[in-house]
Enzyme design. Structure first.
Site, short mmCIF file in Angstrom:
data_model
loop_
_atom_site.label_atom_id
_atom_site.label_comp_id
_atom_site.label_asym_id
_atom_site.label_seq_id
_atom_site.Cartn_x
_atom_site.Cartn_y
_atom_site.Cartn_z
N LYS A 110 25.30 21.23 -4.51
CA LYS A 110 24.19 20.47 -5.10
C LYS A 110 24.39 20.22 -6.59
O LYS A 110 23.90 19.24 -7.13
CB LYS A 110 22.87 21.19 -4.85
CG LYS A 110 22.40 21.08 -3.41
CD LYS A 110 20.99 21.61 -3.25
CE LYS A 110 20.41 21.27 -1.89
NZ LYS A 110 21.00 22.07 -0.80
N GLU B 120 12.22 16.45 -5.56
CA GLU B 120 11.55 17.02 -4.40
C GLU B 120 12.35 18.25 -4.00
O GLU B 120 13.54 18.36 -4.29
CB GLU B 120 11.55 16.02 -3.24
CG GLU B 120 12.81 16.01 -2.36
CD GLU B 120 14.08 15.52 -3.08
OE1 GLU B 120 13.96 14.89 -4.15
OE2 GLU B 120 15.19 15.77 -2.55
N SER C 228 29.72 24.75 2.02
CA SER C 228 28.86 24.06 1.05
C SER C 228 28.13 25.02 0.11
O SER C 228 27.72 24.61 -0.98
CB SER C 228 27.85 23.18 1.77
OG SER C 228 27.10 23.94 2.72
C1 LIG Z 1 21.06 21.80 0.57
C2 LIG Z 1 22.22 22.36 1.26
C3 LIG Z 1 22.78 21.75 2.39
C4 LIG Z 1 22.20 20.53 3.04
O1 LIG Z 1 22.25 19.36 2.25
P1 LIG Z 1 23.27 18.18 2.54
O2 LIG Z 1 22.70 17.06 1.74
O3 LIG Z 1 23.27 17.90 4.00
O4 LIG Z 1 24.61 18.60 2.07
C5 LIG Z 1 23.92 22.31 2.95
N1 LIG Z 1 24.46 23.44 2.46
C6 LIG Z 1 23.94 24.07 1.40
C7 LIG Z 1 24.58 25.32 0.91
C8 LIG Z 1 22.80 23.56 0.76
O5 LIG Z 1 22.30 24.19 -0.30
#
Ligand SMILES: *Cc1c(COP(=O)(O)O)cnc(C)c1O
Length: 410
Positions: free
Chosen positions: A113, A135, A395
């Site tokens: 993010k 948001e 992620s």
């Molecule tokens: C917010 C988040 C997601 C989901 O958001 P995407 O827009 O689909 O990438 C996935 N993994 C983590 C670690 C997050 O914080």
């Protein structure tokens, strides 16, 4: 190159700001912000101007080497880029396929993010705006935006469903610690979808001094395109790193989790012009692509979880970060043209994958990317042939989820 991507000139060329002509796969959307049948700008007149102004500003910034230089410096010195690609020898041995992880969990604040919010905050400053609106659902995007606001010395206002402010007290405190104001939203189901509506309203009301820092590849044009471009760095880095590790080859499979779809979009953009099979994994309880229907919400045409009378259904899964009742329009398009596949993982296999990666590699994943891993574990040796190479985007890191997992496992 195989599949429908084959007839396109070059995804990379299209991305850099080409105008007119046929949109390339994961290049620019059409002038109306369409990815095939999806996307667009379904907003009231009052928001059209704000979206147009933002599109123009982003287009100009994204074509300006000085903007890229500054953003790259920030991502390197503050966010910790580039993140590595890590081989997982023990997990690979266990599964019979070669697993590589793109380590967004190692960034500052612990997820991809940060790439989006630092880019949008830099853009806001370039537009002369000193106030960020965001948001948030579980609070992660709110915390990321509050972080960016603190870095740039900006004001920050975060809209969060009243149900979520109660469920996620600690993240509310984090945002306040970072200097942000958190506003509980009491309309509708008092969750993420209502927070998005409220944030859009707040943006129109103060568009002169405020930028709406939207958290994923969703919403009205230019957001799905802009956020994907800001996350492109994940895929671009991973492509080169995989080639270095694999002696010039690309992975056979590239897998990422999908909430709104930003880490997946950023990842896919780096591999869309290779032979890699792209897979987006949704939470079984929030599977807009797998179980949803086409419709319009939050200013875009995409796939949504919707009941028979057109009410948006809430998403529910073990992982709050994947509980968005829709997904980005470009994913709907990639699915329609067959360039990416979308699948689901359920809570139980996600928990097993969470433990498996922790034990075999010493990496505690966030529950969101544990969905991607769970899907890979389920398909290793059947749909994914033994000996294949699979790159998974990690992620985020699992610290935020440890207490919840502990409760679920004991
Ligand atoms: C917010 C988040 C997601 C989901 O958001 P995407 O827009 O689909 O990438 C996935 N993994 C983590 C670690 C997050 O914080």
């Amino acid at each position: 190159m195989s599949g429908p991507a084959g007839e396109e000139p070059s995804a990379a060329a299209g991305a850099a700001g080409a105008t007119g002509g046929e949109p390339s796969v994961m290049g620019e959307p059409s002038a109306a912000g369409r990815f095939g049948d999806f996307g667009g700008r379904f907003v009231p007149e009052s928001l059209v101007l704000a979206c147009e102004e933002l599109e123009e500003a982003f287009r100009s910034a994204w074509a300006d080497p000085e903007f890229h230089r500054e953003l790259d410096d920030i991502l390197r010195d503050y966010a910790g880029r580039p993140t590595p690609v890590t081989e997982c020898p023990r997990l690979s041995e266990r599964l019979g396929i070669r697993i590589l992880l793109k380590r967004e969990d190692l960034t500052h604040t612990g997820s991809h993010k940060i790439n989006n919010v630092m880019g949008q905050a830099l853009l806001a400053r370039r537009m002369g705006k000193g106030r960020l609106i965001a948001e948030t659902g579980a609070g992660q995007h709110g915390v990321a935006t509050a972080t960016a606001a603190a870095y740039f010395g900006m004001e920050c206002v975060v809209y969060m469903g009243a149900v979520d402010t109660e469920r996620q007290e600690l993240n509310v405190f984090r945002m306040e610690l970072l200097g942000a104001e958190v506003i509980p939203v009491h309309s509708g189901s008092r969750t993420l979808k209502d927070a998005v509506n409220e944030a859009l309203r707040a943006w129109v009301a103060r568009v002169g001094d405020s930028h709406y820092c939207l958290g994923s590849v969703m919403g009205p044009h230019p957001y799905p395109w802009m956020v994907r471009e800001l996350q492109r760095v994940v895929g671009t880095e991973a492509r080169a790193q995989c080639r270095a590790i694999l002696g010039g080859a690309d992975p056979d499979w590239v897998v990422a989790c999908v909430g709104g779809g930003s880490n997946a979009a950023g990842t896919f953009s780096g591999f869309v012009d290779t032979d890699a099979i792209l897979v987006g994994v949704e939470a079984a309880g929030g599977a807009a692509m797998s179980h949803g229907v086409p419709g319009v919400v939050h200013g875009m045409m995409s796939y949504l979880l919707q009941d028979e009378v057109g009410q948006i259904n809430e998403a529910h899964s073990i992982s709050a970060g994947l509980d968005y009742p829709g997904l980005g329009p470009e994913h709907a398009h990639l699915s329609a043209i067959g360039r990416a596949r979308y699948a689901t993982a359920d809570d139980e296999e996600v928990l097993r994958a969470f433990k498996l990666l922790s034990e075999t590699e010493g990496i505690i994943p966030a529950l969101e990317p544990a969905h991607a891993l769970a899907w890979v574990v389920r398909h290793a040796g059947n749909e994914i042939p033994l000996g294949s190479t699979v790159m998974i985007t990690m992620s985020g890191r699992g610290d935020k989820d440890v207490a919840q997992v502990r409760e679920l496992l004991t």
